[in-house]
Motif scaffolding. Structure first.
Motif, PDB file in Angstrom:
ATOM      1  N   ALA A 241      45.888  42.698  44.942  1.00 49.94           N
ATOM      2  CA  ALA A 241      44.711  42.712  44.073  1.00 49.94           C
ATOM      3  C   ALA A 241      44.465  41.301  43.538  1.00 49.94           C
ATOM      4  N   HIS A 242      43.229  40.894  43.535  1.00 49.40           N
ATOM      5  CA  HIS A 242      42.887  39.573  43.019  1.00 49.40           C
ATOM      6  C   HIS A 242      41.431  39.592  42.564  1.00 49.40           C
ATOM      7  N   ARG A 243      40.986  38.525  41.970  1.00 47.16           N
ATOM      8  CA  ARG A 243      39.582  38.449  41.545  1.00 47.16           C
ATOM      9  C   ARG A 243      39.108  37.006  41.600  1.00 47.16           C
ATOM     10  N   HIS A 244      37.807  36.853  41.699  1.00 44.57           N
ATOM     11  CA  HIS A 244      37.199  35.526  41.767  1.00 44.57           C
ATOM     12  C   HIS A 244      35.717  35.664  41.463  1.00 44.57           C
ATOM     13  N   GLY A 245      34.984  34.582  41.593  1.00 45.36           N
ATOM     14  CA  GLY A 245      33.557  34.587  41.289  1.00 45.36           C
ATOM     15  C   GLY A 245      32.759  35.420  42.291  1.00 45.36           C
ATOM     16  N   PRO A 246      31.433  35.493  42.093  1.00 46.53           N
ATOM     17  CA  PRO A 246      30.599  36.398  42.891  1.00 46.53           C
ATOM     18  C   PRO A 246      30.301  35.874  44.299  1.00 46.53           C
ATOM     19  N   GLY A 247      29.748  36.751  45.117  1.00 50.17           N
ATOM     20  CA  GLY A 247      29.107  36.320  46.362  1.00 50.17           C
ATOM     21  C   GLY A 247      29.945  36.378  47.623  1.00 50.17           C
ATOM     22  N   ALA A 248      31.177  36.928  47.569  1.00 50.88           N
ATOM     23  CA  ALA A 248      31.995  37.006  48.794  1.00 50.88           C
ATOM     24  C   ALA A 248      31.549  38.207  49.622  1.00 50.88           C
ATOM     25  N   SER A 277      31.169  47.706  58.382  1.00 45.14           N
ATOM     26  CA  SER A 277      30.900  47.859  56.947  1.00 45.14           C
ATOM     27  C   SER A 277      30.889  46.481  56.273  1.00 45.14           C
ATOM     28  N   MET A 278      30.233  46.403  55.111  1.00 45.43           N
ATOM     29  CA  MET A 278      30.247  45.153  54.332  1.00 45.43           C
ATOM     30  C   MET A 278      30.295  45.493  52.847  1.00 45.43           C
ATOM     31  N   LEU A 279      31.127  44.782  52.106  1.00 48.87           N
ATOM     32  CA  LEU A 279      31.170  44.953  50.654  1.00 48.87           C
ATOM     33  C   LEU A 279      31.194  43.586  49.996  1.00 48.87           C
ATOM     34  N   VAL A 280      30.763  43.545  48.729  1.00 45.41           N
ATOM     35  CA  VAL A 280      30.774  42.300  47.956  1.00 45.41           C
ATOM     36  C   VAL A 280      31.391  42.599  46.590  1.00 45.41           C
ATOM     37  N   PRO A 281      32.639  42.197  46.348  1.00 52.24           N
ATOM     38  CA  PRO A 281      33.243  42.443  45.036  1.00 52.24           C
ATOM     39  C   PRO A 281      32.463  41.710  43.935  1.00 52.24           C
ATOM     40  N   PRO A 282      32.051  42.413  42.863  1.00 49.85           N
ATOM     41  CA  PRO A 282      31.286  41.748  41.802  1.00 49.85           C
ATOM     42  C   PRO A 282      32.097  40.684  41.053  1.00 49.85           C
ATOM     43  N   ASP A 283      31.370  39.842  40.322  1.00 49.08           N
ATOM     44  CA  ASP A 283      31.916  38.674  39.642  1.00 49.08           C
ATOM     45  C   ASP A 283      33.150  39.017  38.797  1.00 49.08           C
ATOM     46  N   PHE A 284      34.283  38.480  39.184  1.00 44.55           N
ATOM     47  CA  PHE A 284      35.555  38.633  38.494  1.00 44.55           C
ATOM     48  C   PHE A 284      36.012  40.076  38.329  1.00 44.55           C
ATOM     49  N   TRP A 285      35.540  40.949  39.226  1.00 44.92           N
ATOM     50  CA  TRP A 285      36.148  42.279  39.326  1.00 44.92           C
ATOM     51  C   TRP A 285      37.407  42.150  40.192  1.00 44.92           C
ATOM     52  N   PHE A 286      38.458  42.846  39.780  1.00 50.43           N
ATOM     53  CA  PHE A 286      39.617  42.923  40.664  1.00 50.43           C
ATOM     54  C   PHE A 286      39.219  43.685  41.920  1.00 50.43           C
ATOM     55  N   HIS A 287      39.855  43.335  43.041  1.00 51.05           N
ATOM     56  CA  HIS A 287      39.628  44.115  44.257  1.00 51.05           C
ATOM     57  C   HIS A 287      40.878  44.074  45.122  1.00 51.05           C
ATOM     58  N   GLN A 288      41.061  45.150  45.855  1.00 54.27           N
ATOM     59  CA  GLN A 288      42.263  45.316  46.667  1.00 54.27           C
ATOM     60  C   GLN A 288      41.881  46.105  47.917  1.00 54.27           C
ATOM     61  N   HIS A 289      42.275  45.606  49.103  1.00 53.46           N
ATOM     62  CA  HIS A 289      41.901  46.240  50.372  1.00 53.46           C
ATOM     63  C   HIS A 289      43.113  46.950  50.975  1.00 53.46           C
ATOM     64  N   LYS A 295      45.479  50.539  63.524  1.00 55.66           N
ATOM     65  CA  LYS A 295      45.583  49.183  64.083  1.00 55.66           C
ATOM     66  C   LYS A 295      45.364  48.172  62.952  1.00 55.66           C
ATOM     67  N   PRO A 296      45.707  46.907  63.190  1.00 60.16           N
ATOM     68  CA  PRO A 296      45.492  45.923  62.130  1.00 60.16           C
ATOM     69  C   PRO A 296      44.030  45.897  61.689  1.00 60.16           C
ATOM     70  N   ALA A 297      43.811  45.677  60.405  1.00 58.20           N
ATOM     71  CA  ALA A 297      42.437  45.580  59.882  1.00 58.20           C
ATOM     72  C   ALA A 297      42.070  44.111  59.793  1.00 58.20           C
ATOM     73  N   LYS A 298      40.848  43.812  60.181  1.00 57.38           N
ATOM     74  CA  LYS A 298      40.404  42.419  60.188  1.00 57.38           C
ATOM     75  C   LYS A 298      39.048  42.336  59.506  1.00 57.38           C
ATOM     76  N   TYR A 299      38.891  41.356  58.641  1.00 55.78           N
ATOM     77  CA  TYR A 299      37.568  41.176  58.028  1.00 55.78           C
ATOM     78  C   TYR A 299      37.214  39.702  57.979  1.00 55.78           C
ATOM     79  N   MET A 300      35.906  39.455  57.849  1.00 60.89           N
ATOM     80  CA  MET A 300      35.400  38.100  57.698  1.00 60.89           C
ATOM     81  C   MET A 300      34.756  38.022  56.334  1.00 60.89           C
ATOM     82  N   ALA A 301      34.996  36.959  55.589  1.00 62.46           N
ATOM     83  CA  ALA A 301      34.375  36.796  54.276  1.00 62.46           C
ATOM     84  C   ALA A 301      33.579  35.502  54.260  1.00 62.46           C
ATOM     85  N   LYS A 302      32.378  35.580  53.695  1.00 62.27           N
ATOM     86  CA  LYS A 302      31.529  34.391  53.562  1.00 62.27           C
ATOM     87  C   LYS A 302      31.219  34.237  52.087  1.00 62.27           C
ATOM     88  N   ARG A 303      31.428  33.046  51.599  1.00 60.60           N
ATOM     89  CA  ARG A 303      31.240  32.838  50.164  1.00 60.60           C
ATOM     90  C   ARG A 303      31.024  31.371  49.886  1.00 60.60           C
TER      91      ARG A 303
END
Ligand SMILES: [Fe+2]
Length: 310
Positions: A241-248, A277-289, A295-303
């Protein structure tokens, strides 16, 4: 496109300049915490682009960035366009080609396919072509349009600007075909390349310090402030679990599972995901995947990132 007039302060009292521009484009605007499948999102004709489209403004973008899904009908092309905001393109389905040029310069063409990632350099002319005569092409584009339209409040500035960013695009012949190189930015190694042929099969280096079996690579593309990384984690594992600014913008490339999103001390939102699927964790919300698939899960993040990889 709307009348390229300066957006007045009176109009901004009811909506941001970015929202007013969106409205003028007259295509669907999708909101919420996530998109279940980018490949099946409903699109409508987009006269400003020459294809079909929908804006995707998920809650977590915080006006730092946004996205749209665009489709080019079989055998057709989009209108030539340039813009003063960054665009990172991820090809969801199909194959085709893009022309890039600056006023008075030669056109440069490169081909792409499902899984390709590229970014037309800032304010260069770009025109995208569907290379198939029998299927549409669909791609996702993450942009910094909200920043530029809300800061300058001018559609004309954003789309009809003649400034040439020579530090972003030097028109060299191998701009989109060179192999790429590793940069050390003092915050981990970053792969610099202006064209990723296939995000699904890109070889990811091990990053055991991020968890058992974790693999991560960061990309720098077209000297953008929009950064990209691809992350993989194994069966039955989760990301801390971690958090950061918006837009990822987190796009699921493979696997299935779910994510928990929550502001500190508040109830958790659960988002189920799978490829597309696509999700965007809101500004400084904790999130955990969590990977619950086989099979292994793979995602791409743009921010947006705070450095300039040049
Ligand atoms: Fe994150």
């Amino acid at each position: 496109m709307a009348d390229p007039a300066i957006i007045s302060k009176q109009q901004t009292a009811i909506a941001t300049p970015y929202e007013l521009w969106q409205k003028s484009e007259a295509i669907p605007v999708i909101t919420g915490y996530y998109i279940e499948d980018l490949k099946t999102v409903h699109l409508e004709p987009w006269p400003g682009k020459g294809g079909l489209g929908a804006f995707v403004n998920l809650t977590g973008t915080g006006d730092a960035d946004d996205a749209y899904v665009c489709e080019i009908p079989p055998g057709e092309s989009l209108k030539p366009q340039k813009c003063m905001f960054e665009e990172v393109v991820f090809v969801l389905t199909g194959r085709g080609a893009t022309n890039i040029w600056t006023d008075g310069g030669n056109k440069q063409t490169f081909e792409w396919q499902e899984g390709s990632i590229f970014s037309p350099p800032l304010n260069t002319w770009r025109q995208h072509f569907n290379g198939q005569g029998n299927k549409p092409v669909r791609f996702l584009v993450v942009t910094t349009a909200p920043l530029i339209l809300n800061l300058f409040r001018s559609v004309d500035f954003a789309f009809n600007n003649n400034y040439v960013f020579k530090d972003r695009y030097d028109a060299r012949r191998d701009y989109f075909s060179s192999e790429g190189k590793t940069l050390d930015m003092g915050m981990g190694k970053i792969w610099e390349s202006n064209f990723i042929p296939d995000a699904y099969s890109f070889n990811l280096p091990d990053r055991p310090e991020r968890g058992l079996g974790a693999k991560i690579i960061k990309f720098a593309m077209a000297s953008n402030t929009l950064g990209i990384h691809i992350s993989e984690f194994p069966i039955g594992m989760y990301k801390k679990a971690h958090r950061h600014g918006p837009g990822a913008h987190v796009v699921i490339l493979s696997g299935e599972g779910y994510s928990l999103l929550w502001p500190e001390g508040k109830p958790k939102q659960k988002v189920d995901w799978h490829e597309g699927s696509m999700l965007v964790p809101p500004d400084f919300w904790f999130h955990q995947h969590f990977n619950t698939g086989n099979k292994p899960a793979k995602y791409m993040a743009k921010r947006e990132v705070r450095w300039k990889p040049n």
